[in-house]
Structures are given as structure tokens and as C-alpha cells.
Design an enzyme around this catalytic site. Structure first.
Site, PDB file in Angstrom:
ATOM      1  N   ALA A 159       0.849  -1.193   0.000  1.00  0.00           N
ATOM      2  CA  ALA A 159       0.000   0.000   0.000  1.00  0.00           C
ATOM      3  C   ALA A 159       0.881   1.238   0.000  1.00  0.00           C
ATOM      4  CB  ALA A 159      -0.903  -0.001   1.224  1.00  0.00           C
ATOM      5  N   LYS A 160       0.532   2.210  -0.834  1.00  0.00           N
ATOM      6  CA  LYS A 160       1.242   3.494  -0.816  1.00  0.00           C
ATOM      7  C   LYS A 160       0.536   4.358   0.225  1.00  0.00           C
ATOM      8  CE  LYS A 160       3.166   7.019  -3.937  1.00  0.00           C
ATOM      9  NZ  LYS A 160       4.588   6.729  -3.696  1.00  0.00           N
ATOM     10  N   ALA A 161       0.910   4.127   1.474  1.00  0.00           N
ATOM     11  CA  ALA A 161       0.236   4.748   2.609  1.00  0.00           C
ATOM     12  C   ALA A 161       1.157   5.743   3.297  1.00  0.00           C
ATOM     13  CB  ALA A 161      -0.202   3.674   3.605  1.00  0.00           C
TER      14      ALA A 161
END
Length: 308
Positions: A159-161
Site C-alpha cells: 500500500a502506498k500509505a
């Protein structure tokens, strides 16, 4: 670093608002608990007009990131894609960086985020070369970070969190303080993972090596692009565990990313890589990559979305 170049409008929850009025409450959940996922996308100025590179793939990854964090985006994938285009048009930009942001907003404050609304914003602004204007040709000097990349089953690296970038900031700040352009993180098992905001590739004896997803890397869109280009060129690509010392004896090493594009690495820990300059395979991949993003060759993969 220079101050961000302000544009005219930011898209927020379906509406364009003036740049300086795009605000959130100080008790917004995302500010306290990193309950936010985002994307970084580029729009390039081409002879055929402005074109966004791999827009659909980026927005699909945004939705994947949100799904992992149990955030239901209140817009469809197509609506967010169209909103990106609308925001570029409204700001009359020929080339820009695009930042879609999905975050939990203001309502309650506690670790449980479910009562807080899921909100969406999209900003665009002019942005140059991430690691400096000369980096694409001359390369950069980097170091192995003392900070380890996030471990499996701690926070999800696919996830690009926002929360993942606490780790990335530590890697980046350490490198800058010690006089390097960037840091390379090792994974929890001591194998090469990635840079603070880039994937990494190694060239040895004509073969390209890169870490697989099990090294806790972000599944980079530019990473995928480079793998496809390399295979089209008949260059073998191996996704394998990479020991630290393999970096030092590589013929070429380079970063990839939406911001970094394809950036050669000329030294690691003050050990010269190859001849200490951009290598032939890196150069060839750059040439093809920039031909695609600048619409100079046929777009056989439909990677470009033109702003009309």
C-alpha cells in the site's frame, strides 16, 4: 529545496477550490494516525499536448491501497481519473506532478477510524527532477541506510500509505545529513529492499536484477515500466533476493520511480559503481522510457492519457 509552486485550484471531494482554501481541520484523523493513502503521477509536455503517464495504473494502485486499509473511496476509479484530468485543465498546466490523496477526515479521534469520513483531494503543481537536474545523466551518490525497511506483516508495504513514509523519512534524512542524495534500505532479513521513495535495479554481466515484492517494496509503476521495456529489448530481468555486497560489484545500479524516473547511481557508501557514470543499459532504458513519456514512439501499451 525550493518552495512548492502553487497552482490555482485543488480538487476536494468533487469540487475545485482555490489553492489557499484547500484546508482540513487540525483534528483530522489522518493528521494523527496516518490514515491516508496517496499516489504520485506525472503529466508530461509532449508535441501532441500534455499527457499523463500510466494514469489508470496509478489510480488502480490508489484503490488497492485504500482497500488494504479498509477505506471505501466515495468515487469510482473512472471519476478519480477524470478528476485528475479536470484539475490539470483547471490549472492550465502543460506538465506537472499529480497528487491524489485519500484520507480519513474530521469526526472522532481515536485509533478506530471507521466513524471518520473518507475524503479525497487532488493537487497538481509544476515539479522538476526529484534528485536534481543533473542526476538523470551524471547519477547520484547514495548510502546504505542504518534504518531497516518495514518488516513483513507490520504495515503493508504494497500500500502506498502515508504511515509507510515515516520509515522513508528516516532513511532520507539520514542520507541528506551525511551528504548523500539518497539512502538504500535493507529488508528485515538483510537483503536489498529499495530507496526512501524509489525501487532499485542492479545490472551485472548484462542481466538486470531487482528485489521482488517479498523484500517489502512498493510495487512501483515505473518499476513495472522498466521491466517491460527491458524484456522488449531482450534483456533478462531477474526478481530475486539481493545481498548488500552485490551492489558494490555491480556494473550499473539505478533507481526508478515516478519522481526519480530512471536515475543512475554512481556510488554507494563511497564505493564507485562500475565506471562511476551512467552505464549503457541504464542509458538505453532511459532513452526508451523518455521516448514513451514524451510521445515520441508508438504507445503500444496505451500508457499515455492525453489532456484534451
Amino acid at each position: 529545496m525550493a518552495k512548492i509552486k502553487e497552482a490555482k485550484y485543488i480538487w476536494m471531494n468533487g469540487k475545485l477550490v482555490p489553492w489557499n482554501e484547500a484546508k482540513v481541520h487540525v483534528l483530522t484523523h489522518a493528521l494523527h494516525y496516518s490514515s491516508c493513502v496517496f499516489e504520485g503521477i506525472r503529466c508530461y509536455k509532449t508535441k501532441k499536448g500534455p499527457a499523463v503517464f500510466r494514469l489508470k495504473e496509478h489510480i488502480k494502485r490508489l484503490f488497492d491501497s485504500a482497500k488494504i486499509y479498509r477505506m471505501e473511496i466515495p468515487f469510482s476509479l473512472e471519476e478519480i481519473m477524470n478528476a485528475c484530468i479536470e484539475t490539470i485543465k483547471a490549472n492550465e498546466l502543460e506538465e506537472c506532478y499529480i497528487r491524489p490523496l485519500v484520507y480519513r477526515g474530521y469526526y472522532d479521534l481515536g485509533v478506530n477510524p471507521f466513524s471518520c469520513p473518507v475524503e479525497v483531494a487532488i493537487a497538481v503543481w509544476e515539479w522538476g527532477k526529484y534528485l536534481g537536474p543533473e542526476a538523470i545523466e551524471k547519477g547520484v551518490d547514495v548510502m546504505i541506510s542504518s534504518w531497516t525497511r518495514i518488516a513483513p506483516n507490520t504495515v503493508p508495504p504494497m500500500a502506498k500509505a502515508a504511515g509507510n513514509y515515516s520509515n522513508a523519512q528516516l532513511i532520507k534524512m539520514e542520507a541528506v545529513i551525511y551528504g548523500f542524495a539518497e539512502g538504500i534500505a535493507l529488508d528485515a532479513y538483510g537483503f536489498v529492499s529499495e530507496g526512501s521513495g524509489e525501487n532499485i535495479f542492479i545490472v551485472k554481466d548484462g542481466i538486470i536484477y531487482t528485489p521482488f515484492f517479498d523484500a517489502c517494496i512498493l510495487p512501483g509503476i515505473t518499476r513495472d515500466t522498466v521491466i517491460r521495456i527491458a524484456k522488449d529489448e531482450g534483456i533478462e530481468v531477474k526478481e530475486v533476493p539481493i545481498p548488500r555486497e552485490f551492489l558494490y560489484i555491480a556494473d550499473e545500479v539505478f533507481f526508478t520511480g515516478t519522481a526519480a524516473e530512471i536515475t543512475p547511481i554512481r556510488s554507494i557508501d563511497k564505493i564507485i559503481i562500475g565506471k562511476g557514470e551512467r552505464g549503457p543499459i541504464t542509458k538505453r532504458l532511459q532513452e526508451i522510457f523518455f521516448s514513451y513519456v514524451n510521445a515520441e514512439i508508438p504507445d503500444k501499451y496505451n500508457w499515455l492519457t492525453f489532456i484534451k
